[in-house]
Write a protein that holds these residues in place. Structure first.
Motif, PDB file in Angstrom:
ATOM      1  N   ASP A   1       0.829  -1.208   0.000  1.00  0.00           N
ATOM      2  CA  ASP A   1       0.000   0.000   0.000  1.00  0.00           C
ATOM      3  C   ASP A   1       0.861   1.256   0.000  1.00  0.00           C
ATOM      4  OD1 ASP A   1      -2.254  -1.535   0.017  1.00  0.00           O
ATOM      5  OD2 ASP A   1      -2.574  -1.423   2.191  1.00  0.00           O
ATOM      6  N   ALA A   2       1.944   1.215   0.774  1.00  0.00           N
ATOM      7  CA  ALA A   2       2.827   2.380   0.844  1.00  0.00           C
ATOM      8  C   ALA A   2       3.467   2.664  -0.515  1.00  0.00           C
ATOM      9  CB  ALA A   2       3.900   2.144   1.915  1.00  0.00           C
ATOM     10  N   LEU A   3       3.894   1.603  -1.205  1.00  0.00           N
ATOM     11  CA  LEU A   3       4.509   1.787  -2.526  1.00  0.00           C
ATOM     12  C   LEU A   3       3.491   2.300  -3.539  1.00  0.00           C
ATOM     13  CD1 LEU A   3       6.797  -1.375  -2.675  1.00  0.00           C
ATOM     14  CD2 LEU A   3       7.520   1.004  -2.448  1.00  0.00           C
ATOM     15  N   LEU A   4       2.261   1.804  -3.458  1.00  0.00           N
ATOM     16  CA  LEU A   4       1.223   2.282  -4.370  1.00  0.00           C
ATOM     17  C   LEU A   4       0.883   3.745  -4.087  1.00  0.00           C
ATOM     18  CD1 LEU A   4      -1.119  -0.852  -4.509  1.00  0.00           C
ATOM     19  CD2 LEU A   4       0.327   0.044  -6.347  1.00  0.00           C
ATOM     20  N   THR A   5       0.924   4.113  -2.794  1.00  0.00           N
ATOM     21  CA  THR A   5       0.717   5.525  -2.449  1.00  0.00           C
ATOM     22  C   THR A   5       1.808   6.391  -3.060  1.00  0.00           C
ATOM     23  OG1 THR A   5      -0.349   4.889  -0.362  1.00  0.00           O
ATOM     24  CG2 THR A   5       0.477   7.150  -0.538  1.00  0.00           C
ATOM     25  N   MET A   6       3.035   5.860  -3.017  1.00  0.00           N
ATOM     26  CA  MET A   6       4.142   6.583  -3.657  1.00  0.00           C
ATOM     27  C   MET A   6       3.871   6.768  -5.151  1.00  0.00           C
ATOM     28  SD  MET A   6       7.952   5.187  -4.459  1.00  0.00           S
ATOM     29  CE  MET A   6       7.133   4.019  -5.562  1.00  0.00           C
ATOM     30  N   VAL A   7       3.379   5.717  -5.819  1.00  0.00           N
ATOM     31  CA  VAL A   7       3.087   5.806  -7.255  1.00  0.00           C
ATOM     32  C   VAL A   7       2.013   6.855  -7.515  1.00  0.00           C
ATOM     33  CG1 VAL A   7       2.154   4.550  -9.238  1.00  0.00           C
ATOM     34  CG2 VAL A   7       3.797   3.433  -7.713  1.00  0.00           C
ATOM     35  N   ASP A   8       0.964   6.877  -6.670  1.00  0.00           N
ATOM     36  CA  ASP A   8      -0.102   7.875  -6.842  1.00  0.00           C
ATOM     37  C   ASP A   8       0.431   9.295  -6.652  1.00  0.00           C
ATOM     38  OD1 ASP A   8      -1.855   5.834  -7.295  1.00  0.00           O
ATOM     39  OD2 ASP A   8      -2.611   5.768  -5.234  1.00  0.00           O
ATOM     40  N   THR A   9       1.332   9.467  -5.677  1.00  0.00           N
ATOM     41  CA  THR A   9       1.902  10.796  -5.431  1.00  0.00           C
ATOM     42  C   THR A   9       2.766  11.241  -6.601  1.00  0.00           C
ATOM     43  OG1 THR A   9       1.932  10.305  -3.052  1.00  0.00           O
ATOM     44  CG2 THR A   9       3.259  12.177  -3.807  1.00  0.00           C
ATOM     45  N   VAL A  10       3.553  10.311  -7.124  1.00  0.00           N
ATOM     46  CA  VAL A  10       4.378  10.636  -8.301  1.00  0.00           C
ATOM     47  C   VAL A  10       3.490  11.028  -9.473  1.00  0.00           C
ATOM     48  CG1 VAL A  10       5.948   9.671 -10.023  1.00  0.00           C
ATOM     49  CG2 VAL A  10       6.337   9.219  -7.589  1.00  0.00           C
ATOM     50  N   ARG A  11       2.390  10.293  -9.649  1.00  0.00           N
ATOM     51  CA  ARG A  11       1.481  10.601 -10.756  1.00  0.00           C
ATOM     52  C   ARG A  11       0.859  11.992 -10.575  1.00  0.00           C
ATOM     53  NH1 ARG A  11      -1.006   6.199 -10.737  1.00  0.00           N
ATOM     54  NH2 ARG A  11      -0.205   5.188 -12.625  1.00  0.00           N
ATOM     55  N   GLU A  12       0.526  12.332  -9.314  1.00  0.00           N
ATOM     56  CA  GLU A  12      -0.043  13.653  -9.041  1.00  0.00           C
ATOM     57  C   GLU A  12       0.970  14.756  -9.333  1.00  0.00           C
ATOM     58  OE1 GLU A  12      -2.343  15.998  -5.366  1.00  0.00           O
ATOM     59  OE2 GLU A  12      -1.484  13.987  -5.080  1.00  0.00           O
ATOM     60  N   LEU A  13       2.240  14.517  -8.975  1.00  0.00           N
ATOM     61  CA  LEU A  13       3.289  15.492  -9.254  1.00  0.00           C
ATOM     62  C   LEU A  13       3.497  15.673 -10.761  1.00  0.00           C
ATOM     63  CD1 LEU A  13       5.894  14.469  -6.521  1.00  0.00           C
ATOM     64  CD2 LEU A  13       4.784  16.700  -6.715  1.00  0.00           C
ATOM     65  N   LEU A  14       3.477  14.577 -11.493  1.00  0.00           N
ATOM     66  CA  LEU A  14       3.631  14.660 -12.951  1.00  0.00           C
ATOM     67  C   LEU A  14       2.484  15.444 -13.578  1.00  0.00           C
ATOM     68  CD1 LEU A  14       4.801  11.010 -13.796  1.00  0.00           C
ATOM     69  CD2 LEU A  14       6.210  13.076 -13.665  1.00  0.00           C
ATOM     70  N   GLY A  15       1.266  15.251 -13.041  1.00  0.00           N
ATOM     71  CA  GLY A  15       0.133  16.004 -13.556  1.00  0.00           C
ATOM     72  C   GLY A  15       0.291  17.497 -13.313  1.00  0.00           C
ATOM     73  N   SER A  16       0.840  17.844 -12.141  1.00  0.00           N
ATOM     74  CA  SER A  16       1.055  19.257 -11.849  1.00  0.00           C
ATOM     75  C   SER A  16       2.122  19.848 -12.773  1.00  0.00           C
ATOM     76  CB  SER A  16       1.473  19.431 -10.382  1.00  0.00           C
ATOM     77  OG  SER A  16       1.777  20.779 -10.108  1.00  0.00           O
ATOM     78  N   ILE A  17       3.181  19.089 -13.010  1.00  0.00           N
ATOM     79  CA  ILE A  17       4.251  19.565 -13.904  1.00  0.00           C
ATOM     80  C   ILE A  17       3.711  19.765 -15.311  1.00  0.00           C
ATOM     81  CG2 ILE A  17       6.449  18.928 -14.972  1.00  0.00           C
ATOM     82  CD1 ILE A  17       7.104  17.422 -12.358  1.00  0.00           C
ATOM     83  N   GLU A  18       2.873  18.833 -15.745  1.00  0.00           N
ATOM     84  CA  GLU A  18       2.311  18.938 -17.095  1.00  0.00           C
ATOM     85  C   GLU A  18       1.394  20.146 -17.227  1.00  0.00           C
ATOM     86  OE1 GLU A  18      -0.671  16.400 -20.019  1.00  0.00           O
ATOM     87  OE2 GLU A  18       0.236  15.446 -18.264  1.00  0.00           O
ATOM     88  N   THR A  19       0.618  20.427 -16.175  1.00  0.00           N
ATOM     89  CA  THR A  19      -0.368  21.502 -16.249  1.00  0.00           C
ATOM     90  C   THR A  19       0.244  22.882 -16.032  1.00  0.00           C
ATOM     91  OG1 THR A  19      -2.035  19.965 -15.391  1.00  0.00           O
ATOM     92  CG2 THR A  19      -2.558  22.323 -15.319  1.00  0.00           C
ATOM     93  N   THR A  20       1.093  22.983 -14.999  1.00  0.00           N
ATOM     94  CA  THR A  20       1.606  24.300 -14.607  1.00  0.00           C
ATOM     95  C   THR A  20       3.090  24.497 -14.905  1.00  0.00           C
ATOM     96  OG1 THR A  20       2.174  23.571 -12.353  1.00  0.00           O
ATOM     97  CG2 THR A  20      -0.078  24.327 -12.742  1.00  0.00           C
ATOM     98  N   GLY A  21       3.783  23.425 -15.244  1.00  0.00           N
ATOM     99  CA  GLY A  21       5.222  23.535 -15.479  1.00  0.00           C
ATOM    100  C   GLY A  21       6.040  23.362 -14.215  1.00  0.00           C
ATOM    101  N   GLY A  22       5.375  23.222 -13.057  1.00  0.00           N
ATOM    102  CA  GLY A  22       6.078  23.035 -11.794  1.00  0.00           C
ATOM    103  C   GLY A  22       5.340  22.071 -10.903  1.00  0.00           C
TER     104      GLY A  22
END
Length: 785
Positions: free
Chosen positions: A88-109
């Motif tokens: 579960d902890a590793l999957l949470t890490m994957v979800d957080t990484v995905r959320e960060l990538l979405g922010s980078i794609e949308t806002t550049g940061g």
């Protein structure tokens, strides 16, 4: 992806693909916790994300990936056992990484994405003891779960409020709209958002369609599938050409319209498929910094590599074909071109050499330049080595232009290296470079200035599959000429052709806008006879290896896009064809190899010109005043005056840069083919007004020069402009002369001064005839008209 760099975009695409694979691998790992292969694969993926995010300065992403990497490292080493809680902890890490990538794609940061919960959850799950195995007893994990649930509830409520507001705004009539929209209580039931989307106003100008995510904007396709698709498009283009030709002869308006529509769609499809095969040249440039660094250290040199135009795109097939030649040119520049630090300092240069790679699109081609600021190439050294190796005779070398001498480095077996090393000196490589570049329809040119550096320029077609071409006819057969080599078409009627096409030393030339253009008769190359007998001349002006020449053909048929097909070994061995194609009327046409054609034809003309010049010199040695026909070169010298010079005294016509003129005492000289040539300016010699200017303020960048050579001495005679070549037969002569003249004559209804060439040469080089054993009178007779 507006505003994002290509590197970041590629990172996002790759990372999204890796995250999807991580989800699958982690779930599968839970079923096989002892699978070291799957654990290693997951570890490598997280490690890659961590390393790239650190390089791109994404701190939060690097932090969460780093802590996940620590857990995976311990799991891989057997220090920890995989449990549902740790999964579960590793999957949470994957979800957080995905959320960060979405922010980078949308806002550049990375924005305000909180990674502390994921970091704490993974850190806590790595602790030994029951707390690590029992998630319910872990206060940090419990708090994280509560916070996550609270955030989910808040997000759902916010989404419901927005949906309710949108529904109210759409449903309420504009006239009866209340001054303010009453918000719907959070607990009230709200309709699903799907009907809201159904009642959006048409047009959508104010509410653009949602942008496609970067992970959904690309797709991986097998190269073989693209190649097969390209072949099908090629066949479609052939069929399109046939249909368009057939439709153009019909009177049915609907059929003509359908043919035009087919033509448009096929062209757009062709362009789209070709774009799928295009890749930036940076794909092969990325390996060159390491090559330059290692070779520089090996040779004891300090070299900095600069790149310009990395984003220039090229067909993938051509990109692979040009990789090895480009690498060899780079190695050659570091080894032969750039000097060692001590030599550079002694020459007044920086100790560090600079090697520059440039790429750009130009006239339907990709131009790639390899430029160094090294010692340059000495034409005299090249010529001496070529004569010593038997690649060219000394007599032929004396008649070669500097550009032709530089091309000798591409001859098989040529090398100027003093010793054979593991880098160079064997006399192989440069000839292979030229062969490989020409095999893909490209050309290679060299420009060099001793002491300043060298530029090697590659001209490569964008693609080899489908190319625009000019179809011509010669002796009843049709041929295709790639338009990348074609500069213009010139048509001369019979009357104009009879006077405009001249001969210089046995070679046919045409003066095109003041420049002498050598002509190649295609029927002579093929050994056939022209079917055109009306005296009309059609010239295709082509450019090959940095020079222009005119190809004389019977007639021009059409321009169309052709699909290049390979030819058999028998036709390829002839050396005049680069391929074949099927034309719109179904006939097969051979594609002319412009580079090979130019080399063969111009080489034959050089031999013929040398033979005829030798015969002309022998005849001129016994000639006297009043001999039969004499060819004269007319030149303007300024102030409206012009002179006539016997053509058999002219060795070459050159253009030299004004900046290259130097001085020895009070005399002007220029470096030419490894020798120092004295200069005589006819405007000064004959007292005419000059338009060139002298000293520190020349008014023109280049000088028109007539080179006269005898044995091992040469002089450069500067004129204002080369005008024409005429016959001195039955013209009106006069003995009216002046200092430096032999008389005057009328050419083209204009009085022209007859130059005393001997006097002009002696003005430039008083010792020119000092060692001439022939009687002076014989020399005088040679110069007289």
């Amino acid at each position: 992806m507006d505003g994002l760099d290509d590197i970041v975009e590629d990172f996002l695409v790759e990372s999204h693909e890796n995250l999807d694979q991580l989800d699958r691998d982690l779930v599968a790992l839970e079923q096989e916790p002892n699978s070291r292969e799957r654990l290693s694969s997951i570890f490598r993926t997280i490690h890659t994300i961590k390393g790239t995010s650190g390089f791109l300065a994404f701190g939060k992403l690097e932090q969460v990936a780093h802590v996940g990497e620590n857990m995976l490292s311990r799991l891989r080493d057997g220090a920890l056992q995989l449990t549902p809680h740790r999964t579960d902890a590793l999957l949470t890490m994957v979800d957080t990484v995905r959320e960060l990538l979405g922010s980078i794609e949308t806002t550049g940061g990375e924005g305000s994405v909180d990674v502390s919960r994921a970091v704490e959850l993974i850190s806590a799950s790595m602790e030994d003891g029951p707390a690590a195995e029992a998630p319910a007893a872990d206060p940090v994990a419990a708090e994280a779960v509560v916070e996550a649930a609270a955030e989910v509830v808040e997000e759902e409520l916010a989404a419901l409020e927005v949906a309710a507001d949108q529904l109210a705004a759409v449903a309420a009539p504009a006239a009866a709209a209340p001054p303010a929209v009453v918000p719907v209580p959070a607990a009230a039931p709200v309709p699903a958002p799907a009907p809201v989307a159904a009642v959006k106003p048409l047009g959508g100008e104010d509410e653009p369609a949602p942008r496609r995510a970067v992970a959904d904007s690309t797709i991986r396709v097998d190269v073989d599938l693209l190649d097969a698709l390209m072949q099908l498009v090629g066949e479609l283009v052939l069929t399109r050409n046939q249909i368009v030709q057939y439709v153009s002869r019909q009177a049915d308006t609907d059929l003509v319209r359908a043919g035009q529509r087919l033509n448009l769609i096929a062209s757009e499809l062709q362009e789209g498929v070709m774009k799928t095969r295009m890749q930036p040249i940076d794909h092969i440039w990325s390996k060159l910094p390491r090559v330059v660094r290692d070779l520089g250290q090996q040779c004891g040199k300090s070299v900095r590599l600069a790149m310009e135009g990395n984003e220039t795109e090229l067909d993938k097939t051509l990109l692979e074909a040009v990789k090895d030649p480009l690498t060899h040119l780079v190695r050659n520049s570091v080894d032969h071109g750039i000097e060692k630090p001590d030599a550079r300092r002694a020459a007044g240069k920086a100790a560090e050499g600079v090697l520059t790679l440039r790429a750009r699109h130009e006239s339907g081609q990709v131009v790639v330049e390899v430029v160094d600021d090294g010692a340059g190439i000495d034409p005299a050294k090249i010529g001496e080595s070529a004569v010593r190796k038997g690649l060219v005779t000394a007599d032929a070398l004396s008649r070669m232009a500097t550009s032709d001498i530089l091309q000798l480095i591409f001859a098989p077996g040529f090398s100027t290296a003093a010793a054979v090393t593991n880098v160079s000196g064997r006399g192989v490589g440069m000839d292979v470079v030229k062969t490989n570049i020409e095999a893909i329809g490209g050309t290679i040119e060299i420009e060099s200035e001793p002491g300043r550096g060298t530029c090697t320029r590659l001209r490569i077609p964008l693609t080899l599959a489908i190319v625009p071409a000019l179809t011509i006819e010669c002796a009843g057969d049709r041929y295709a000429i790639p338009q990348v080599s074609l500069q213009e078409l010139v048509s001369l009627d019979a009357e104009k052709a009879a006077t405009a096409v001249e001969e210089i030393g046995g070679a046919r030339v045409y003066r095109l806008r003041g420049e002498l253009l050598p002509l190649v008769q295609l029927t002579d190359v093929f050994g056939t006879s022209s079917e055109r007998h009306d005296g009309h001349v059609v010239i295709a002006v082509l450019r090959s290896e940095g020079r222009r020449f005119g190809l004389v053909v019977d007639r021009v048929i059409n321009t169309e896009e052709i699909v290049v097909k390979a030819v058999g070994a028998q036709l390829k061995a002839i050396g005049l064809y680069s391929g074949a194609t099927v034309l719109g009327d179904g006939t097969v046409a051979l594609i002319l190899d412009v580079q090979a054609l130019a080399r063969r034809a111009l080489r034959a003309e050089t031999v013929e010109r040398a033979e005829q010049r030798t015969a002309a010199s022998a005849a001129a040695a016994t000639a006297t005043v009043g001999t039969e026909r004499t060819r004269m070169l007319l030149a303007a010298i300024g102030g409206g005056r012009r002179v006539a010079i016997p053509l058999d005294t002219v060795t070459r016509l050159e253009q030299i840069k004004t900046a290259t003129v130097e001085r020895v005492g009070s005399r002007e000289v220029v470096q030419y083919r490894g020798a120092i040539l004295p200069i005589v300016r006819l405007d000064q010699h004959l007292g005419a007004a000059s338009s060139y200017g002298y000293g520190d303020e020349p008014t023109k960048d280049t000088l028109e020069v007539i080179v006269y050579a005898d044995r091992d001495r040469s002089v450069a005679i500067v004129v204002e402009e080369i005008l024409d070549i005429v016959d001195d037969t039955e013209v009106q002569h006069s003995d009216i002369d002046d200092m430096g003249l032999l008389g005057s004559a009328v050419f083209g209804d204009k009085v022209t001064e007859l130059l005393d060439v001997r006097a002009a040469i002696l003005a430039a080089d008083p010792g020119f005839y000092a060692f001439d054993t022939a009687a002076p009178a014989a020399s005088d007779d040679l110069m007289a008209v």
